[in-house]
Design a protein around this motif. Sequence first.
Motif, PDB file in Angstrom:
ATOM      1  N   UNK A  75      43.494  38.067  40.877  1.00 24.65           N
ATOM      2  CA  UNK A  75      43.390  37.775  42.317  1.00 24.65           C
ATOM      3  C   UNK A  75      42.542  38.810  43.058  1.00 24.65           C
ATOM      4  N   UNK A  76      41.365  39.070  42.505  1.00 22.08           N
ATOM      5  CA  UNK A  76      40.458  40.038  43.133  1.00 22.08           C
ATOM      6  C   UNK A  76      40.006  39.526  44.494  1.00 22.08           C
ATOM      7  N   UNK A  77      40.076  40.391  45.491  1.00 24.84           N
ATOM      8  CA  UNK A  77      39.745  39.993  46.862  1.00 24.84           C
ATOM      9  C   UNK A  77      38.251  40.088  47.139  1.00 24.84           C
ATOM     10  N   UNK A  78      37.648  41.196  46.728  1.00 24.06           N
ATOM     11  CA  UNK A  78      36.251  41.456  47.085  1.00 24.06           C
ATOM     12  C   UNK A  78      35.340  41.073  45.929  1.00 24.06           C
ATOM     13  N   UNK A  79      34.391  40.157  46.139  1.00 28.25           N
ATOM     14  CA  UNK A  79      33.513  39.740  45.036  1.00 28.25           C
ATOM     15  C   UNK A  79      32.650  40.861  44.491  1.00 28.25           C
ATOM     16  N   UNK A  80      32.354  41.860  45.337  1.00 27.61           N
ATOM     17  CA  UNK A  80      31.565  42.987  44.857  1.00 27.61           C
ATOM     18  C   UNK A  80      32.259  43.735  43.733  1.00 27.61           C
ATOM     19  N   UNK A  81      33.575  43.773  43.776  1.00 27.60           N
ATOM     20  CA  UNK A  81      34.313  44.450  42.715  1.00 27.60           C
ATOM     21  C   UNK A  81      34.192  43.697  41.392  1.00 27.60           C
ATOM     22  N   UNK A  82      34.096  42.379  41.466  1.00 23.02           N
ATOM     23  CA  UNK A  82      33.919  41.592  40.242  1.00 23.02           C
ATOM     24  C   UNK A  82      32.562  41.899  39.625  1.00 23.02           C
ATOM     25  N   UNK A  83      31.530  41.935  40.459  1.00 19.51           N
ATOM     26  CA  UNK A  83      30.205  42.241  39.952  1.00 19.51           C
ATOM     27  C   UNK A  83      30.113  43.646  39.386  1.00 19.51           C
ATOM     28  N   UNK A  85      24.805  40.319  42.845  1.00 17.43           N
ATOM     29  CA  UNK A  85      23.988  41.474  43.222  1.00 17.43           C
ATOM     30  C   UNK A  85      24.593  42.770  42.683  1.00 17.43           C
ATOM     31  N   UNK A  86      25.908  42.922  42.775  1.00 15.72           N
ATOM     32  CA  UNK A  86      26.562  44.143  42.306  1.00 15.72           C
ATOM     33  C   UNK A  86      26.546  44.240  40.776  1.00 15.72           C
ATOM     34  N   UNK A  87      26.440  43.095  40.107  1.00 14.44           N
ATOM     35  CA  UNK A  87      26.402  43.112  38.643  1.00 14.44           C
ATOM     36  C   UNK A  87      25.103  43.671  38.113  1.00 14.44           C
ATOM     37  N   UNK A  88      24.056  43.637  38.947  1.00 12.52           N
ATOM     38  CA  UNK A  88      22.748  44.141  38.550  1.00 12.52           C
ATOM     39  C   UNK A  88      22.277  43.441  37.278  1.00 12.52           C
ATOM     40  N   UNK A  89      22.157  44.156  36.161  1.00 13.78           N
ATOM     41  CA  UNK A  89      21.657  43.537  34.931  1.00 13.78           C
ATOM     42  C   UNK A  89      22.736  42.911  34.077  1.00 13.78           C
ATOM     43  N   UNK A  90      23.936  42.773  34.608  1.00 17.99           N
ATOM     44  CA  UNK A  90      25.050  42.210  33.830  1.00 17.99           C
ATOM     45  C   UNK A  90      25.375  40.786  34.267  1.00 17.99           C
ATOM     46  N   UNK A  91      24.345  40.067  34.708  1.00 20.75           N
ATOM     47  CA  UNK A  91      24.555  38.685  35.135  1.00 20.75           C
ATOM     48  C   UNK A  91      25.092  37.801  34.030  1.00 20.75           C
ATOM     49  N   UNK A  92      24.748  38.131  32.781  1.00 20.59           N
ATOM     50  CA  UNK A  92      25.237  37.313  31.670  1.00 20.59           C
ATOM     51  C   UNK A  92      26.749  37.422  31.514  1.00 20.59           C
ATOM     52  N   UNK A  93      27.305  38.599  31.811  1.00 20.06           N
ATOM     53  CA  UNK A  93      28.762  38.758  31.742  1.00 20.06           C
ATOM     54  C   UNK A  93      29.418  37.906  32.818  1.00 20.06           C
ATOM     55  N   UNK A  94      28.829  37.887  34.020  1.00 15.38           N
ATOM     56  CA  UNK A  94      29.371  37.061  35.097  1.00 15.38           C
ATOM     57  C   UNK A  94      29.286  35.579  34.762  1.00 15.38           C
ATOM     58  N   UNK A  95      28.156  35.160  34.231  1.00 10.51           N
ATOM     59  CA  UNK A  95      27.974  33.737  33.921  1.00 10.51           C
ATOM     60  C   UNK A  95      28.966  33.261  32.865  1.00 10.51           C
ATOM     61  N   UNK A  96      29.335  34.147  31.961  1.00 16.57           N
ATOM     62  CA  UNK A  96      30.272  33.777  30.894  1.00 16.57           C
ATOM     63  C   UNK A  96      31.733  33.966  31.306  1.00 16.57           C
ATOM     64  N   UNK A  97      31.966  34.544  32.493  1.00 19.20           N
ATOM     65  CA  UNK A  97      33.342  34.827  32.922  1.00 19.20           C
ATOM     66  C   UNK A  97      34.140  33.533  33.050  1.00 19.20           C
ATOM     67  N   UNK A  98      35.382  33.593  32.629  1.00 19.64           N
ATOM     68  CA  UNK A  98      36.279  32.442  32.732  1.00 19.64           C
ATOM     69  C   UNK A  98      37.171  32.607  33.947  1.00 19.64           C
ATOM     70  N   UNK A  99      37.191  31.596  34.802  1.00 16.85           N
ATOM     71  CA  UNK A  99      38.088  31.593  35.948  1.00 16.85           C
ATOM     72  C   UNK A  99      39.363  30.871  35.541  1.00 16.85           C
ATOM     73  N   UNK A 100      40.492  31.566  35.629  1.00 19.42           N
ATOM     74  CA  UNK A 100      41.778  31.029  35.188  1.00 19.42           C
ATOM     75  C   UNK A 100      42.698  30.837  36.393  1.00 19.42           C
ATOM     76  N   UNK A 101      43.606  29.900  36.256  1.00 19.77           N
ATOM     77  CA  UNK A 101      44.564  29.641  37.332  1.00 19.77           C
ATOM     78  C   UNK A 101      45.875  30.384  37.137  1.00 19.77           C
ATOM     79  N   UNK A 102      46.187  30.744  35.906  1.00 20.55           N
ATOM     80  CA  UNK A 102      47.469  31.397  35.626  1.00 20.55           C
ATOM     81  C   UNK A 102      47.273  32.578  34.681  1.00 20.55           C
TER      82      UNK A 102
END
Length: 257
Positions: free
Chosen positions: A11-19, A48-65
């Motif tokens: 339940x991360x609030x700030x998207x910058x922290x995810x990147x 933007x915060x992920x910089x060169x790690x866009x591939x990690x973001x693209x592969x991230x799985x969004x889970x509900x539980x």
Amino acid sequence: MLENVRIVMVETTHPGNIGAAARAMKTMGLSDLRLIQPRDYPSVEATARASGAGDVLEAAQVCQTLDEALEGATLVIGTSARQRRIPWPCLTPRQLAAQLSHEPDDTRIAVLFGREDRGLTNDELRRCNLHVSVPTNPEYGVLNVASAVQLISYELRMALLGDDFDLKEARSRREAMPLPEMFWDEPLASNEAVAGFLDHLEKIMAQSGFLNPQQPGQVMTRMRRLFMRARPDKMEMSILRGVLVALERKMPRNDGK
């Protein structure tokens, strides 16, 4: 083994922290990111915060539980910045690294990181095999979640790959960064108490039909190994014995009456 490590952000609030976390992961060779109900994702700011790690973001799985995020994990590590009412064994990141060196190569590790404002709940921490806490400055112990991901990811890399990591030195320095002293709320159960519980457990398992006394196999050997490894305290042992007594009362009597 780094392929068997997943970072789970709850339940991360700030998207910058995810990147920023994705970038931290990639610098340490981690790629499995799972997000439980993030407030704002996908997000331009996360990218933007992920910089060169866009591939990690693209592969991230969004889970509900939490169950979905932990599926298949065999070792779950929860990050916690504070002691709980009921104490739980807690390691520093360096101590965690030393402990992970003993894990089998196929161990599937999940590391949970909580919400920015209040971390992981007690229920979420109870799902973890181990708790880890960073021994920060006692006068200011606030650590950004992405920074915590970076720190833990570094220790995982050192433990699993051994890059410039002297395991003997790490073990000798386990107390170099001690956590605040933790006062356990109950003394450990005696060996006799655990042995008595296991004898009682074997009796109930046989009465229920689960265990065949004539062909017991290795069932009780494994159960004994489990509880001896867990080292329950007196209150935990009392609860377990109470459960067995309650079950025994509900079972049909074998004396024909």
